[in-house]
Design a protein around this motif. Structure first.
Motif, PDB file in Angstrom:
ATOM      1  N   HIS A 185      -5.151  20.131   4.965  1.00  0.00           N
ATOM      2  CA  HIS A 185      -4.741  20.302   3.459  1.00  0.00           C
ATOM      3  C   HIS A 185      -5.405  17.980   2.893  1.00  0.00           C
ATOM      4  CE1 HIS A 185      -3.960  23.793   4.142  1.00  0.00           C
ATOM      5  NE2 HIS A 185      -3.057  23.592   4.897  1.00  0.00           N
ATOM      6  N   PRO A 186      -5.071  18.639   1.725  1.00  0.00           N
ATOM      7  CA  PRO A 186      -5.492  18.238   0.708  1.00  0.00           C
ATOM      8  C   PRO A 186      -3.941  16.200   0.157  1.00  0.00           C
ATOM      9  CG  PRO A 186      -6.783  19.522   0.379  1.00  0.00           C
ATOM     10  CD  PRO A 186      -5.941  19.938   0.913  1.00  0.00           C
ATOM     11  N   ASP A 187      -3.546  17.380   1.209  1.00  0.00           N
ATOM     12  CA  ASP A 187      -2.118  16.319   0.448  1.00  0.00           C
ATOM     13  C   ASP A 187      -1.099  15.289   2.398  1.00  0.00           C
ATOM     14  OD1 ASP A 187      -1.345  18.481   2.082  1.00  0.00           O
ATOM     15  OD2 ASP A 187       0.185  18.979   0.552  1.00  0.00           O
ATOM     16  N   GLY A 188      -2.561  15.597   2.812  1.00  0.00           N
ATOM     17  CA  GLY A 188      -1.613  14.753   4.084  1.00  0.00           C
ATOM     18  C   GLY A 188      -1.851  15.491   5.368  1.00  0.00           C
ATOM     19  N   THR A 189      -0.930  17.412   4.816  1.00  0.00           N
ATOM     20  CA  THR A 189      -0.293  18.271   5.833  1.00  0.00           C
ATOM     21  C   THR A 189      -1.043  18.611   6.554  1.00  0.00           C
ATOM     22  OG1 THR A 189       0.056  20.179   4.062  1.00  0.00           O
ATOM     23  CG2 THR A 189       1.748  18.218   4.420  1.00  0.00           C
ATOM     24  N   ALA A 190      -0.991  19.644   7.473  1.00  0.00           N
ATOM     25  CA  ALA A 190      -1.302  20.077   8.327  1.00  0.00           C
ATOM     26  C   ALA A 190      -1.287  21.389   9.108  1.00  0.00           C
ATOM     27  CB  ALA A 190      -2.166  19.227   9.528  1.00  0.00           C
ATOM     28  N   GLU A 191      -2.060  22.530   9.124  1.00  0.00           N
ATOM     29  CA  GLU A 191      -1.325  24.281   9.281  1.00  0.00           C
ATOM     30  C   GLU A 191      -1.807  24.127  10.363  1.00  0.00           C
ATOM     31  OE1 GLU A 191      -2.549  28.587   8.846  1.00  0.00           O
ATOM     32  OE2 GLU A 191      -3.015  27.227   7.301  1.00  0.00           O
ATOM     33  N   VAL A 192      -1.043  24.417  11.688  1.00  0.00           N
ATOM     34  CA  VAL A 192      -0.772  24.363  12.694  1.00  0.00           C
ATOM     35  C   VAL A 192      -1.827  26.064  12.991  1.00  0.00           C
ATOM     36  CG1 VAL A 192      -0.339  24.353  15.651  1.00  0.00           C
ATOM     37  CG2 VAL A 192       0.566  22.637  13.813  1.00  0.00           C
ATOM     38  N   LEU A 193      -2.949  26.186  13.782  1.00  0.00           N
ATOM     39  CA  LEU A 193      -3.389  27.814  14.014  1.00  0.00           C
ATOM     40  C   LEU A 193      -3.446  27.819  15.173  1.00  0.00           C
ATOM     41  CD1 LEU A 193      -6.814  26.876  11.822  1.00  0.00           C
ATOM     42  CD2 LEU A 193      -4.992  27.562  11.193  1.00  0.00           C
ATOM     43  N   GLY A 194      -2.572  27.273  16.034  1.00  0.00           N
ATOM     44  CA  GLY A 194      -3.185  27.233  17.750  1.00  0.00           C
ATOM     45  C   GLY A 194      -2.128  26.602  18.620  1.00  0.00           C
ATOM     46  N   GLN A 195      -1.908  26.043  20.137  1.00  0.00           N
ATOM     47  CA  GLN A 195      -1.378  25.074  20.356  1.00  0.00           C
ATOM     48  C   GLN A 195      -1.730  25.335  21.973  1.00  0.00           C
ATOM     49  OE1 GLN A 195       2.542  23.418  20.283  1.00  0.00           O
ATOM     50  NE2 GLN A 195       1.155  22.180  18.768  1.00  0.00           N
ATOM     51  N   GLY A 196      -1.875  24.305  22.523  1.00  0.00           N
ATOM     52  CA  GLY A 196      -1.485  24.339  24.147  1.00  0.00           C
ATOM     53  C   GLY A 196      -1.368  23.034  24.501  1.00  0.00           C
ATOM     54  N   LEU A 197      -0.625  23.019  26.229  1.00  0.00           N
ATOM     55  CA  LEU A 197       0.252  22.018  26.612  1.00  0.00           C
ATOM     56  C   LEU A 197      -1.112  22.132  27.565  1.00  0.00           C
ATOM     57  CD1 LEU A 197       3.374  23.138  26.610  1.00  0.00           C
ATOM     58  CD2 LEU A 197       2.113  21.714  24.903  1.00  0.00           C
ATOM     59  N   VAL A 198      -1.478  19.939  27.849  1.00  0.00           N
ATOM     60  CA  VAL A 198      -2.200  20.033  29.516  1.00  0.00           C
ATOM     61  C   VAL A 198      -1.287  19.049  30.062  1.00  0.00           C
ATOM     62  CG1 VAL A 198      -3.688  18.681  30.686  1.00  0.00           C
ATOM     63  CG2 VAL A 198      -3.810  19.349  28.294  1.00  0.00           C
TER      64      VAL A 198
ATOM     65  N   GLY B 143     -20.230  34.676   8.759  1.00  0.00           N
ATOM     66  CA  GLY B 143     -19.464  35.302   9.549  1.00  0.00           C
ATOM     67  C   GLY B 143     -18.271  34.327   9.356  1.00  0.00           C
ATOM     68  N   LYS B 144     -18.709  33.034   8.675  1.00  0.00           N
ATOM     69  CA  LYS B 144     -17.993  31.756   8.961  1.00  0.00           C
ATOM     70  C   LYS B 144     -16.940  31.990   7.761  1.00  0.00           C
ATOM     71  CE  LYS B 144     -19.946  29.257  11.837  1.00  0.00           C
ATOM     72  NZ  LYS B 144     -19.552  28.986  13.120  1.00  0.00           N
ATOM     73  N   GLN B 145     -15.594  31.858   8.043  1.00  0.00           N
ATOM     74  CA  GLN B 145     -14.541  32.016   7.256  1.00  0.00           C
ATOM     75  C   GLN B 145     -13.134  30.596   7.407  1.00  0.00           C
ATOM     76  OE1 GLN B 145     -12.551  35.228   9.139  1.00  0.00           O
ATOM     77  NE2 GLN B 145     -14.607  35.978  10.581  1.00  0.00           N
ATOM     78  N   VAL B 146     -13.744  30.147   8.281  1.00  0.00           N
ATOM     79  CA  VAL B 146     -12.599  28.853   8.009  1.00  0.00           C
ATOM     80  C   VAL B 146     -13.402  27.745   8.262  1.00  0.00           C
ATOM     81  CG1 VAL B 146     -11.046  28.468   8.807  1.00  0.00           C
ATOM     82  CG2 VAL B 146     -10.843  30.547   8.270  1.00  0.00           C
ATOM     83  N   ALA B 147     -13.322  26.458   7.301  1.00  0.00           N
ATOM     84  CA  ALA B 147     -13.607  25.551   7.597  1.00  0.00           C
ATOM     85  C   ALA B 147     -13.440  24.409   8.008  1.00  0.00           C
ATOM     86  CB  ALA B 147     -14.618  24.975   6.037  1.00  0.00           C
ATOM     87  N   ASP B 148     -13.408  22.966   8.365  1.00  0.00           N
ATOM     88  CA  ASP B 148     -13.129  21.710   8.688  1.00  0.00           C
ATOM     89  C   ASP B 148     -11.603  21.642   9.347  1.00  0.00           C
ATOM     90  OD1 ASP B 148     -14.168  20.931   6.309  1.00  0.00           O
ATOM     91  OD2 ASP B 148     -13.080  21.317   4.913  1.00  0.00           O
ATOM     92  N   VAL B 149     -11.819  22.565   9.953  1.00  0.00           N
ATOM     93  CA  VAL B 149     -11.196  22.889  11.570  1.00  0.00           C
ATOM     94  C   VAL B 149     -10.718  21.858  12.405  1.00  0.00           C
ATOM     95  CG1 VAL B 149      -9.883  23.878  13.384  1.00  0.00           C
ATOM     96  CG2 VAL B 149     -11.236  25.175  10.765  1.00  0.00           C
ATOM     97  N   ALA B 150      -9.744  21.500  13.211  1.00  0.00           N
ATOM     98  CA  ALA B 150     -10.022  19.787  13.846  1.00  0.00           C
ATOM     99  C   ALA B 150      -9.141  20.020  14.690  1.00  0.00           C
ATOM    100  CB  ALA B 150      -8.702  18.287  12.813  1.00  0.00           C
ATOM    101  N   LEU B 151      -9.654  19.750  16.014  1.00  0.00           N
ATOM    102  CA  LEU B 151      -9.237  19.851  17.911  1.00  0.00           C
ATOM    103  C   LEU B 151      -8.137  18.609  17.798  1.00  0.00           C
ATOM    104  CD1 LEU B 151      -8.828  21.770  19.622  1.00  0.00           C
ATOM    105  CD2 LEU B 151     -10.533  20.054  21.232  1.00  0.00           C
ATOM    106  N   ARG B 152      -6.988  18.790  17.619  1.00  0.00           N
ATOM    107  CA  ARG B 152      -5.623  17.615  17.331  1.00  0.00           C
ATOM    108  C   ARG B 152      -5.090  17.550  18.761  1.00  0.00           C
ATOM    109  NH1 ARG B 152      -1.663  16.952  12.864  1.00  0.00           N
ATOM    110  NH2 ARG B 152      -3.596  16.180  11.814  1.00  0.00           N
ATOM    111  N   VAL B 153      -5.471  16.097  19.145  1.00  0.00           N
ATOM    112  CA  VAL B 153      -4.674  15.777  20.175  1.00  0.00           C
ATOM    113  C   VAL B 153      -3.835  14.736  20.902  1.00  0.00           C
ATOM    114  CG1 VAL B 153      -5.184  14.725  23.181  1.00  0.00           C
ATOM    115  CG2 VAL B 153      -7.739  15.768  22.035  1.00  0.00           C
ATOM    116  N   TRP B 154      -2.384  14.957  21.187  1.00  0.00           N
ATOM    117  CA  TRP B 154      -1.437  13.667  21.062  1.00  0.00           C
ATOM    118  C   TRP B 154      -1.007  13.507  22.847  1.00  0.00           C
ATOM    119  CZ3 TRP B 154       2.693  14.525  24.192  1.00  0.00           C
ATOM    120  CH2 TRP B 154       3.768  13.623  23.522  1.00  0.00           C
TER     121      TRP B 154
END
Length: 445
Positions: free
Chosen positions: A323-336, A240-251
């Motif tokens: 992505h391999p080229d160093g960019t990243a696709e943002v899939l979702g976002q929230g603010l603290v 059932g897995k559809q997307v791999a290597d997802v990261a939680l990015r904290v700025w």
């Protein structure tokens, strides 16, 4: 809440739960981040896009312990073969797969020669025929198994979702701990793995170390007769897995820093040490592969103290697909957020989600400490810690963990955490409690 996704791709929703109000001089900001993935071209649980685990973008390696101890009793290896066959039956057409026999070395028994087969009617049948070559003989060197899985995945560079299932019945006795660590360091972030221990002669901490490094699950199958259903379930989830290597990015802004990031549901897992830098004041924390599911994360940030009336963005949480080229696709976002106030009621109010998951993490720690104390002969500390665990499990409604605790201690008063250690606790019950101590219950939002 924020969600960004492309048509036909899974939708990721990010929700942030917190009490943003801080007392004057306070610096610690806590938030629970709930990430939910839905859709993604699935139908009846079957991924339809080519990059999903049901298509050619997926690869699976089944690693089965074939050390000499798997012969005692001889039903153990028979059940392991049956379980592997059950998992093979769950493979979707087009998935690349292999079966590895693990001893003091690792041999790929199907299809062999360092390759992976492509799942179809014929290859499933041939793979199940090859399971006769799973014969107990030799020692246990799990690092070689992990390395073999890595090499097999390397043969299919087009596979974006890479997952292993690893079964063992014993301790990693035939290699040095450093050898295993090197193998895990090489595999971490490259493939995920669900680990299972059959019987009671393996070490929970050792197998959890492997599953944590490979962002998978760990569990006990005390009786080998239960392996087939467990393997079937694991493979169904993997498919059932559809997307791999997802990261939680904290700025975080200037002057602020992340204290920790932990997954808190459905299991407790500390991701703090897994951070990789992702630009100025940002770090990525790996989350592995996703299907249709929801997970909760506890993010704790330390910010500069400020005067009453001030407010700031304490952190920006993004779910990203690098992505391999160093960019990243943002899939979702929230603010603290952080807001300083002199209103005592506001600044001292605990957010329900934060309080709940803080208790769940404390519950896991209490069980681990209690069982360690019992093994070392400190019955008083063991009783106190497991009593605290009973109280926490009762307060949070974690009935699953409370049921496991009752097999180890007699509960006099679950509300107060008054317990007595049972006499003659079985090793299976003790290990089951330890293995599943990190399982949490979702807070009602």
């Amino acid at each position: 809440m924020a969600s960004l996704s492309k048509p036909g791709a899974p939708r990721f929703d990010v929700d942030v739960f917190q009490n943003e109000y801080l007392a004057q001089g306070a610096r610690e900001v806590n938030a629970i981040v709930t990430v939910t993935a839905t859709g993604g071209g699935t139908s009846g649980g079957r991924p339809l896009d080519a990059g999903a685990a049901g298509g050619p973008g997926a690869a699976v390696v089944l690693v089965i312990d074939c050390s000499g101890s798997m012969e005692y009793p001889n039903t153990k290896i028979r059940h392991a073969r049956e379980a592997t066959a059950a998992a093979i039956d769950e493979l979707r057409d087009g998935v690349a797969f292999s079966v590895v026999a693990g001893t003091h070395e690792a041999g790929d028994i199907y299809p062999g020669n360092g390759r992976l087969a492509v799942a179809g009617r014929d290859t499933r049948a041939h793979a199940k025929d090859a399971l006769r070559r799973l014969r107990p003989n030799g020692g246990t060197a799990i690092g070689t198994w992990v390395t073999k899985a890595r090499q097999l995945f390397d043969s299919r560079p087009e596979a974006t979702i890479r997952h292993a299932i690893l079964l063992t019945d014993g301790r990693n006795e035939h290699e040095k701990p450093a050898d295993l660590q090197r193998a895990l360091d090489s595999a971490a972030g490259y493939f995920t793995a669900d680990c299972r221990g059959v019987g009671t002669d393996w070490e929970v901490a050792e197998l959890r170390r492997i599953s944590d490094a490979l962002l998978g699950t760990v569990d006990i199958v005390a009786e080998s007769s239960g392996l087939a259903e467990d393997f079937r379930s694991m493979m169904t989830t993997a498919m059932g897995k559809q997307v791999a290597d997802v990261a939680l990015r904290v700025w975080t802004p200037v002057g602020a820093q992340v204290k920790y990031v932990k997954q808190v549901a459905p299991d407790v897992a500390d991701l703090t040490g897994r951070r990789t830098e992702a630009g100025p004041r940002a770090g990525d924390y790996p989350t592995g592969s996703w299907g249709d599911e929801s997970r909760d994360y506890h993010v704790c940030v330390e910010v500069p103290a400020a005067a009453v009336g001030n407010e700031m963005l304490a952190a920006r949480i993004s779910l990203v697909l690098p992505h391999p080229d160093g960019t990243a696709e943002v899939l979702g976002q929230g603010l603290v957020r952080a807001v300083w106030t002199d209103d005592l009621a506001s600044s001292t109010r605990l957010n329900a989600q934060v309080a709940h998951y803080t208790g769940q993490a404390e519950l896991a720690d209490s069980i681990r400490d209690g069982l360690e104390a019992h093994r070392s002969g400190d019955l008083d500390r063991a009783t106190a810690k497991l009593g605290a665990a009973v109280k926490l499990a009762h307060a949070s409604g974690n009935e699953g963990t409370l049921k496991l605790l009752r097999k180890v201690v007699d509960v006099v008063d679950e509300r107060e955490g008054t317990v007595r250690f049972r006499k003659n606790v079985s090793e299976a019950d003790s290990m089951t409690l330890e293995t599943r101590s990190t399982k949490t219950v979702r807070v009602k939002k």
